[in-house]
Enzyme design. Structure first.
Site, PDB file in Angstrom:
ATOM      1  CB  SER A 105     -38.751 -89.895   3.187  1.00 53.71           C
ATOM      2  OG  SER A 105     -37.935 -89.977   2.088  1.00 53.71           O
ATOM      3  CE  LYS A 106     -34.611 -83.209   4.682  1.00 52.28           C
ATOM      4  NZ  LYS A 106     -33.249 -82.662   5.083  1.00 52.28           N
ATOM      5  NE  ARG A 107     -33.569 -92.207   0.697  1.00 52.18           N
ATOM      6  CZ  ARG A 107     -33.645 -92.891   1.831  1.00 52.18           C
ATOM      7  NH1 ARG A 107     -34.996 -93.473   2.364  1.00 52.18           N
ATOM      8  NH2 ARG A 107     -32.562 -92.791   2.726  1.00 52.18           N
TER       9      ARG A 107
END
Ligand code: GLU
Length: 541
Positions: free
Chosen positions: A250-252
């Site tokens: 994820s971009k996280r």
């Protein structure tokens, strides 16, 4: 029936590899059936959507070569516009239709009231599912007087919904798990769930391919199709993409890595606060503090921290791979195999071949692991197989978007020689920049092990001045000219070429690694070679 698929990103950030894979599969499926692939920008979330993100997604899709038949910028379509924010009239028409048919109603609860309803359900150990609350006309007048704006909700069907998924098979969702979803927000905009249904229907979409994270949204959409009396498209939910450690990609992940780096750096400075960092990267301290407390995962901020602290953040977005020196054809090929296989151990495929082979029957149900090592090796293979023109074009593209490179001002004819020399050794375009750095910067030190083995032992050191002279005397400074002069020089002294090549490598690069020595020399300036041999002798003597 003409197959029509669509990729429908929300422009809330740039295109990540999961989105790119969805877009790719949609394109492959459409091409496989000689159908059409559409691009639609789902920008109904006014707070989170930006024009910049939409432009970025379009740019990245173009770079990948995922060309849409209908979508932004195409003129041959009568189902546009392709930005949802430009289709509001259509949504309102169907909202009104659903109100009239008794399928939709206005709801008045405030966020706090909804929170309290959710808490009450939790206290009762029930799942919260919103159902219509009937208010008296007096209550509604009071809400209006308070300045509340109603939202519009859709009455959930009172029967189970079965998704006949092309990848997962039948997935049943019980009636009691369906809630009355919001279809119009307080700002008058439709929600994603509503706009997606209206548009897929109006754009003639026959197959929806999207990530499994959307699986539980699909029953909501199917309820809407039923109420509107429309035949729903077929659905195929694609496997999630995991990091090698099993967490969801994820971009996280970028924020996570940047946060860890900032924390370490703070520790090194003996502080627990972040004014120093905010100042160094010119960022608002409050926002940075929110970021550090995991309240906010901004990718741009993560990247600014990463750049300042000199840590590499995980590659997640298409642009990360472009900057990293990956070829779009390699990325497409790798992404195609991330959740699908054509069978027969077939691995290397261009878009044409992939689209001939593609079918949802061979899409996996279970999550795929993103393996950067495999992608990188595939990229190396693509670099080796590329025509000289393609490799040059790809490198020029990389040069344009990369920050610093030794090759910024190198003429194309000269660059072509580097590309051919390094082609067998590069896995990414960026590798050339690293591996060939010594052409541009004289070594500042010499690998002690290599120096000991190839120069300090066996008379190598004493030979260096003579070698410098021999190099200086080469009259034909071409690969062949250098080779014949130096070979003749070595033979006259009864020396094997190894006794010359390795000391030369060390003098030129500081290490014992370089491409073929004659090719390497020919790409350098003769005087510079002589200078480096003399400098090496002086340093090791
Ligand atoms: N706008 C949605 C997203 O970006 C699209 C999901 C779908 O394909 O329906 O996640």
């Amino acid at each position: 029936m003409t197959v029509r698929t669509r990729f429908a990103p929300s422009p809330t950030g740039s295109l990540h590899v999961g989105g790119a894979r969805t877009a790719l599969y949609c394109l492959l499926m459409a091409r496989n059936a000689q159908g059409q692939f559409l691009l639609r920008i789902e920008d109904t979330d006014r707070k989170r959507s930006t024009e910049e993100a939409a432009e970025g997604i379009i740019r990245d899709m173009k770079w990948l070569g995922l060309h849409w038949d209908e979508g932004p910028g195409t003129e041959n379509s009568d189902v546009g516009p392709f930005f949802q924010s430009q289709r509001l009239e259509l949504y309102h028409k169907y909202m009104n239709q659903l109100i009239e048919s008794g399928h939709a109603y206005e709801a008045w609860e405030t966020t706090e009231e909804l929170g309290a309803m959710r808490d009450a359900a939790m206290a009762d150990k029930r799942n919260f599912r919103y159902r219509q609350v009937h208010y008296t006309p007096e209550q509604i007048s009071r809400f209006k007087a308070e300045g509340r704006t109603p939202i519009l909700r859709f009455k959930a069907p009172n029967h189970d919904i079965v998704i006949a998924d092309e990848v997962l098979g039948n997935v049943r969702v019980a009636a009691e798990d369906l809630e009355d979803i919001v279809i119009r927000k307080a700002d008058g905009f439709p929600t994603y769930h509503f706009a997606v249904v209206i548009d897929d229907h109006h754009m003639g979409i026959t197959h929806i391919l999207r990530g499994q994270e959307h699986l539980m949204n699909t029953p909501k959409h199917l309820g809407l199709y039923e109420a509107l009396g429309w035949e729903p498209p077929r659905n195929a939910h694609l496997p999630l993409i995991f990091n090698p450690n099993g967490s969801k990609m994820s971009k996280r992940d970028k924020a996570k890595a940047a946060r860890a780096a900032a924390r370490d750096a703070a520790k090194d400075r003996g502080t627990k606060t972040y004014e120093w960092l905010a100042e160094a990267i010119s960022w608002d301290l409050d926002e940075l503090n929110q970021f550090m407390k995991k309240k906010y995962d901004g990718v741009k901020l993560a990247e600014a921290i990463g750049a300042y602290l000199g840590v590499d953040l995980p590659m997640i977005e298409v642009m990360d791979f472009r900057k990293g020196g990956y070829l779009p054809e390699a990325l497409n090929n790798y992404l195609a195999l991330l959740g699908w296989s054509p069978g027969n151990d077939l691995e290397f495929m261009d878009l044409q071949t992939m689209s001939e082979k593609f079918s949802t029957d061979r899409v996996n149900k279970t999550a795929a692991k993103f393996d950067t090592v495999k992608l990188t090796s595939m990229n190396g293979e693509y670099i080796r197989q590329a025509t000289p023109e393609r490799l040059m074009e790809a490198f020029q593209d990389w040069l344009q978007i990369t920050g610093e490179s030794h090759f910024k001002d190198v003429a194309p004819e000269r660059l072509a020689l580097f590309l051919e020399l390094y082609r067998p050794r590069m896995s990414t375009l960026a590798d050339l920049d690293k591996q060939a750095a010594f052409f541009f910067e004289a070594p500042t030190g010499y690998d002690p092990k290599a120096a000991k083995k190839f120069i300090l032992k066996g008379g190598g050191l004493e030979r260096l001045p003579e070698l410098a002279e021999a190099v200086g005397a080469v009259s034909d400074w071409t690969v062949e000219g250098i080779e014949s002069s130096l070979k003749a020089w070595a033979e006259a002294r009864e020396l094997g070429m190894g006794k010359i090549a390795q000391p030369l490598r060390i003098a030129l690069t500081g290490t014992s690694v370089s491409p073929g020595i004659f090719e390497t020399l020919a790409l350098m300036d003769k005087d510079e070679v002589v200078r480096r041999i003399e400098a090496c002798h002086a340093a090791l003597a």
